[in-house]
Design a protein around this motif. Sequence first.
Motif, PDB file in Angstrom:
ATOM      1  N   LEU A  24     -33.617 -50.549 -18.869  1.00  0.00           N
ATOM      2  CA  LEU A  24     -33.760 -50.379 -19.815  1.00  0.00           C
ATOM      3  C   LEU A  24     -33.219 -50.055 -21.208  1.00  0.00           C
ATOM      4  O   LEU A  24     -32.611 -49.978 -21.872  1.00  0.00           O
ATOM      5  N   PRO A  25     -31.904 -48.540 -20.399  1.00  0.00           N
ATOM      6  CA  PRO A  25     -30.756 -48.633 -21.900  1.00  0.00           C
ATOM      7  C   PRO A  25     -29.699 -49.524 -22.134  1.00  0.00           C
ATOM      8  O   PRO A  25     -29.610 -49.270 -22.953  1.00  0.00           O
ATOM      9  N   LYS A  26     -29.808 -50.484 -20.834  1.00  0.00           N
ATOM     10  CA  LYS A  26     -29.065 -51.582 -20.882  1.00  0.00           C
ATOM     11  C   LYS A  26     -29.828 -52.801 -22.318  1.00  0.00           C
ATOM     12  O   LYS A  26     -29.344 -52.907 -23.248  1.00  0.00           O
ATOM     13  N   PHE A  27     -30.883 -52.599 -22.508  1.00  0.00           N
ATOM     14  CA  PHE A  27     -31.657 -53.548 -23.288  1.00  0.00           C
ATOM     15  C   PHE A  27     -31.607 -52.825 -24.745  1.00  0.00           C
ATOM     16  O   PHE A  27     -31.562 -53.612 -25.970  1.00  0.00           O
ATOM     17  N   VAL A  28     -31.919 -51.468 -24.630  1.00  0.00           N
ATOM     18  CA  VAL A  28     -31.900 -50.699 -26.092  1.00  0.00           C
ATOM     19  C   VAL A  28     -30.494 -50.763 -26.894  1.00  0.00           C
ATOM     20  O   VAL A  28     -30.596 -50.797 -27.622  1.00  0.00           O
ATOM     21  N   SER A  29     -29.647 -50.667 -25.682  1.00  0.00           N
ATOM     22  CA  SER A  29     -28.218 -50.361 -26.191  1.00  0.00           C
ATOM     23  C   SER A  29     -27.007 -51.455 -26.803  1.00  0.00           C
ATOM     24  O   SER A  29     -26.436 -51.853 -27.444  1.00  0.00           O
ATOM     25  N   THR A  30     -27.996 -53.191 -26.413  1.00  0.00           N
ATOM     26  CA  THR A  30     -27.479 -54.410 -26.805  1.00  0.00           C
ATOM     27  C   THR A  30     -27.473 -55.356 -27.761  1.00  0.00           C
ATOM     28  O   THR A  30     -28.827 -54.703 -28.206  1.00  0.00           O
ATOM     29  N   THR A  31     -26.127 -55.422 -28.630  1.00  0.00           N
ATOM     30  CA  THR A  31     -26.520 -56.854 -29.297  1.00  0.00           C
ATOM     31  C   THR A  31     -26.768 -58.015 -28.773  1.00  0.00           C
ATOM     32  O   THR A  31     -26.866 -59.438 -29.530  1.00  0.00           O
ATOM     33  N   SER A  32     -26.583 -58.677 -27.277  1.00  0.00           N
ATOM     34  CA  SER A  32     -25.430 -59.431 -26.701  1.00  0.00           C
ATOM     35  C   SER A  32     -27.367 -60.116 -26.313  1.00  0.00           C
ATOM     36  O   SER A  32     -28.484 -59.813 -26.029  1.00  0.00           O
ATOM     37  N   VAL A  33     -27.544 -61.360 -26.929  1.00  0.00           N
ATOM     38  CA  VAL A  33     -28.894 -62.117 -26.973  1.00  0.00           C
ATOM     39  C   VAL A  33     -28.984 -62.188 -25.638  1.00  0.00           C
ATOM     40  O   VAL A  33     -30.677 -62.249 -24.683  1.00  0.00           O
ATOM     41  N   ASN A  34     -27.929 -62.700 -24.357  1.00  0.00           N
ATOM     42  CA  ASN A  34     -28.350 -63.269 -22.613  1.00  0.00           C
ATOM     43  C   ASN A  34     -27.912 -61.463 -22.346  1.00  0.00           C
ATOM     44  O   ASN A  34     -29.010 -61.557 -21.440  1.00  0.00           O
ATOM     45  N   VAL A  35     -27.826 -60.777 -22.544  1.00  0.00           N
ATOM     46  CA  VAL A  35     -28.015 -59.322 -21.946  1.00  0.00           C
ATOM     47  C   VAL A  35     -29.328 -59.218 -22.371  1.00  0.00           C
ATOM     48  O   VAL A  35     -30.507 -58.753 -21.595  1.00  0.00           O
ATOM     49  N   ILE A  36     -29.796 -59.353 -23.236  1.00  0.00           N
ATOM     50  CA  ILE A  36     -31.912 -58.884 -23.917  1.00  0.00           C
ATOM     51  C   ILE A  36     -32.518 -59.802 -23.099  1.00  0.00           C
ATOM     52  O   ILE A  36     -33.573 -59.193 -22.546  1.00  0.00           O
ATOM     53  N   SER A  37     -32.302 -61.171 -23.128  1.00  0.00           N
ATOM     54  CA  SER A  37     -33.109 -61.598 -21.889  1.00  0.00           C
ATOM     55  C   SER A  37     -33.521 -61.623 -20.594  1.00  0.00           C
ATOM     56  O   SER A  37     -34.085 -61.574 -20.099  1.00  0.00           O
ATOM     57  N   ALA A  38     -32.041 -61.047 -20.101  1.00  0.00           N
ATOM     58  CA  ALA A  38     -31.350 -60.998 -18.564  1.00  0.00           C
ATOM     59  C   ALA A  38     -32.641 -59.778 -17.932  1.00  0.00           C
ATOM     60  O   ALA A  38     -33.285 -58.957 -17.413  1.00  0.00           O
ATOM     61  N   SER A  39     -31.929 -58.683 -19.448  1.00  0.00           N
ATOM     62  CA  SER A  39     -32.996 -57.081 -19.783  1.00  0.00           C
ATOM     63  C   SER A  39     -33.981 -57.484 -19.305  1.00  0.00           C
ATOM     64  O   SER A  39     -35.524 -56.783 -18.741  1.00  0.00           O
ATOM     65  N   ALA A  40     -34.871 -58.293 -20.341  1.00  0.00           N
ATOM     66  CA  ALA A  40     -36.069 -58.105 -20.118  1.00  0.00           C
ATOM     67  C   ALA A  40     -36.796 -59.061 -19.362  1.00  0.00           C
ATOM     68  O   ALA A  40     -37.631 -58.377 -19.203  1.00  0.00           O
ATOM     69  N   VAL A  41     -36.117 -60.189 -18.382  1.00  0.00           N
ATOM     70  CA  VAL A  41     -37.315 -60.619 -17.751  1.00  0.00           C
ATOM     71  C   VAL A  41     -37.328 -59.969 -16.103  1.00  0.00           C
ATOM     72  O   VAL A  41     -38.927 -59.538 -15.080  1.00  0.00           O
ATOM     73  N   GLN A  42     -36.055 -58.847 -16.247  1.00  0.00           N
ATOM     74  CA  GLN A  42     -36.019 -58.047 -15.484  1.00  0.00           C
ATOM     75  C   GLN A  42     -36.742 -56.534 -15.547  1.00  0.00           C
ATOM     76  O   GLN A  42     -37.600 -55.412 -14.775  1.00  0.00           O
ATOM     77  N   LEU A  43     -37.304 -56.005 -17.079  1.00  0.00           N
ATOM     78  CA  LEU A  43     -38.138 -55.191 -17.433  1.00  0.00           C
ATOM     79  C   LEU A  43     -39.533 -55.279 -17.019  1.00  0.00           C
ATOM     80  O   LEU A  43     -40.236 -55.157 -16.753  1.00  0.00           O
TER      81      LEU A  43
END
Length: 189
Positions: A24-43
């Motif tokens: 969640l902290p990574k998702f909130v702080s990132t602007t990278s589309v790839n990190v957003i997608s990967a974090s969203a799948v984990q959440l």
Amino acid sequence: MQSSIFENDDAMPDVVKKAATEVLPKFVSTTSVNVISASAVQLAAAFGDQGDFKVIVSSKDAERDAAERKLVSGFQRNLELLVQKTWVEKADEAMKEEMLFRINTLCKNLSRYDYHTSLSEFLPVLHDVVYLLFGSLAKGDGFLEYAVRIDPDFGFFWYYINNLPAHKDWSEEKCRAAVLLGICFLANF
């Protein structure tokens, strides 16, 4: 953040611990589309998703749109039913009716793919629905601990929606992921 409530509970599933403390902290702080997608799948996995959410964040066009429409439809049906079946004090009857209208409006904005507006509507709708369910307890400081105790999955969901910051600077894709994650939990609640 109050992630220690998840870290220090030995009964808490590892997927939820990791989601609360790292993802969640990574998702909130990132602007990278790839990190957003990967974090969203984990959440989504921490919310109990069995892999369906990955289609929504990683597929192309028609498959993605169909999966999103199905998710939003399930969310609308479940949340409206939850609100309709909730017993409330006489003073909250008008709020209950207003919630049904607001849920419908939110879903219309989602069908237009207006995610900035949807996220700004989504969080207040969820807070008000939780208020209808739990009354003034939902507005208290100890509600997170209470929510985790009664239902760890719901507790993590409450933690999630309360740790989403102001999103005015977020990309449309990040707002989309944030809203659809919440919907993912509620569509199956």
